[in-house]
Design an enzyme around this catalytic site. Structure first.
Site, PDB file in Angstrom:
ATOM      1  N   ASP A 267      31.416  43.773  35.151  1.00 39.75           N
ATOM      2  CA  ASP A 267      32.564  44.252  35.917  1.00 39.75           C
ATOM      3  C   ASP A 267      32.567  45.777  35.991  1.00 39.75           C
ATOM      4  O   ASP A 267      32.897  46.449  35.031  1.00 39.75           O
ATOM      5  CB  ASP A 267      33.838  43.757  35.231  1.00 39.75           C
ATOM      6  CG  ASP A 267      35.078  43.989  36.062  1.00 39.75           C
ATOM      7  OD1 ASP A 267      35.049  44.857  36.939  1.00 39.75           O
ATOM      8  OD2 ASP A 267      36.078  43.298  35.817  1.00 39.75           O
ATOM      9  N   HIS A 361      32.699  37.161  46.472  1.00 44.29           N
ATOM     10  CA  HIS A 361      33.573  38.279  46.126  1.00 44.29           C
ATOM     11  C   HIS A 361      32.865  39.621  46.284  1.00 44.29           C
ATOM     12  O   HIS A 361      33.436  40.578  46.823  1.00 44.29           O
ATOM     13  CB  HIS A 361      34.057  38.098  44.689  1.00 44.29           C
ATOM     14  CG  HIS A 361      35.018  39.144  44.236  1.00 44.29           C
ATOM     15  ND1 HIS A 361      36.338  39.159  44.629  1.00 44.29           N
ATOM     16  CD2 HIS A 361      34.846  40.226  43.430  1.00 44.29           C
ATOM     17  CE1 HIS A 361      36.949  40.197  44.074  1.00 44.29           C
ATOM     18  NE2 HIS A 361      36.064  40.862  43.352  1.00 44.29           N
TER      19      HIS A 361
END
Length: 453
Positions: A267, A361
């Protein structure tokens, strides 16, 4: 949150020298110095029973560790570590500066512990009370970030630790300006965020007059700062909501790595970096921007995003990777290469299908797919036990920074709303938008140019 623009929970003045130790010279980092000896009138309330000060204790941990720590805490950027792994024994010595062009806690490397808390001004409190509060908060933040005691009523919770990369950041919500009679100074960029179809927002845990972000690489240092800030609020403000978060500790991996979230995804791969030519333009309000008091400041969007982990973990690994568009193990795009390889959005597999699905995403959140919209993400994970139905109440305290949220967060979130494969595995439960002014100059407090301008 694998890609730099994503707002989703995804892979994508001079203080006293008694107390916790003598403050290092301005502009320096860690210090292992011994504090001045306390006088009979001023006992050293911070010293442990054995008589060893917080800073001196750090000095006994090892001179090598302190030297390395003096470098590690200042390098890197949000969501990315420094180039060299930092030994855990040096973490307490790392120090962030209170005074500067920008507030701390924006470009600093991710810390292992964080608290975000919003306050509402008390009934009857206005501009005068708000100014006095920000003055108190700034004085406390300056001392604590230097590894010293709070100015008064210190709890001694962190007496054995150094600064531990503590940062304390202050911001103003939309409602603050009407409460203080400063409506004409409210920036248009602070207009309320639009509603999104994926929102399931709890108003009691959203927005607020004032916002404080606390981060540190030691949980007790972070908690100590939280308690000091709450106590400083006194009768001027009361807590509206508080959320607690965490990240992986620096030095926990064999080499510096991009952080992972609770879905196990890398992330922060493409977060903008300070060395990028357009970094300041994307993240900070120009020095000659409007309003004047926001010069060198930024806007923080805060979202509490619950991850539906029970559903997510039922997905097979290949399915999880298709939802994100990246390999779970390395963060590399499904189109090939390494974590930092540019994603090939046109690459097809033998079956003729796009390797990176259209609703992946990572594809949707790419800046080149959103008119260049970008933001600096600096999140914390959270876990608040289990919900009434037994499912984990866990996810991401998403915090992103941008010069203008209407050009950063909003367009990306709108696009995610229209077809992000990740949307069925997350839930946006709280939201806030705050104007975070530039850093305080020596002798100033944060927000002084607004409150005394």
């Amino acid at each position: 949150m694998a890609d730099q623009s994503t707002p989703r929970a995804s892979c994508e003045g001079v203080p006293s020298q008694q107390g916790r130790g003598r403050r290092p010279a301005e502009g320096t980092k860690s210090a292992g110095s011994v504090p001045d000896a306390p006088t009979a009138a001023e006992p050293d309330r911070s010293a442990p029973a054995a008589g060893i000060s917080r800073r001196r204790l750090l000095g006994t941990a090892g001179a090598t560790g302190l030297a390395l720590g003096a470098v590690g805490g200042a390098t890197g950027y949000a969501a990315a570590p420094s180039e060299k792994a930092t030994p855990l024994t040096s973490l307490g010595a790392d120090r962030a500066m209170f005074h500067g062009k920008h507030q701390s806690g924006i470009t600093d490397a991710l810390q292992s512990r964080g608290h975000v808390v919003a306050f509402d001004l008390a009934p009857g409190a206005g501009r005068k009370e708000a100014a006095a509060l920000l003055r108190r908060w700034s004085a406390t933040a300056e001392r604590l970030m230097a590894g010293e005691n709070a100015p008064h009523d210190d709890t001694a919770v962190a007496r054995d630790a150094g600064p531990s990369s503590l940062t304390i950041t202050f911001g103003f919500g939309h409602s603050f300006f009407s409460r203080t009679g400063l409506q004409k100074q409210r920036p248009s960029a602070l207009d309320p965020l639009p509603a999104f179809s994926s929102d399931r927002l709890d108003a009691s845990r959203s927005n607020g007059d004032l916002w404080v972000q606390i981060g540190a690489n030691d949980a007790l240092v972070a908690f100590h700062a939280l308690r000091a800030i709450q106590k400083d609020a006194g009768s001027a403000a009361r807590v509206r909501w508080q959320m607690n978060g965490f990240n992986r500790s620096p030095g926990a991996t064999a080499r510096p790595m991009t952080a992972r979230n609770l879905m196990g995804q890398v992330d922060g791969t493409n977060n903008p970096k300070p060395e990028d030519a357009d970094f300041d333009r994307r993240v900070f309000v120009p020095a000659k921007g409007e309003p004047v008091w926001m010069a060198n400041g930024s806007y923080a969007v805060v979202r509490r995003i619950r991850m539906l982990l029970d559903d997510w973990e039922k997905l097979a690994l290949p399915a999880q990777e298709e939802v994100i568009g990246r390999r779970k193990s390395t963060g590399a795009p499904l189109s090939g290469g390494t974590e930092t390889t540019e994603m090939d959005l046109e690459k097809a597999g033998r079956d003729g299908k796009l390797v990176v699905p259209l609703n992946a995403h990572a594809r949707i959140t790419r800046p080149d797919q959103n008119g260049g919209a970008a933001m600096l993400r600096r999140p914390f994970s959270y876990h608040d036990g289990n919900a009434a139905d037994g499912t984990p109440d866990a996810g991401l305290l998403f915090i992103c920074w941008q010069a203008d949220p209407l050009r950063g967060f909003v367009p990306v979130q709108r696009k995610l709303d229209r077809g992000d494969a990740l949307s069925q595995y997350i839930r946006h439960e709280a939201s806030g938008l705050f104007a975070v002014p530039g850093g305080a100059a020596k002798g100033e407090y944060v927000g002084q140019r607004l409150l005394e301008g």
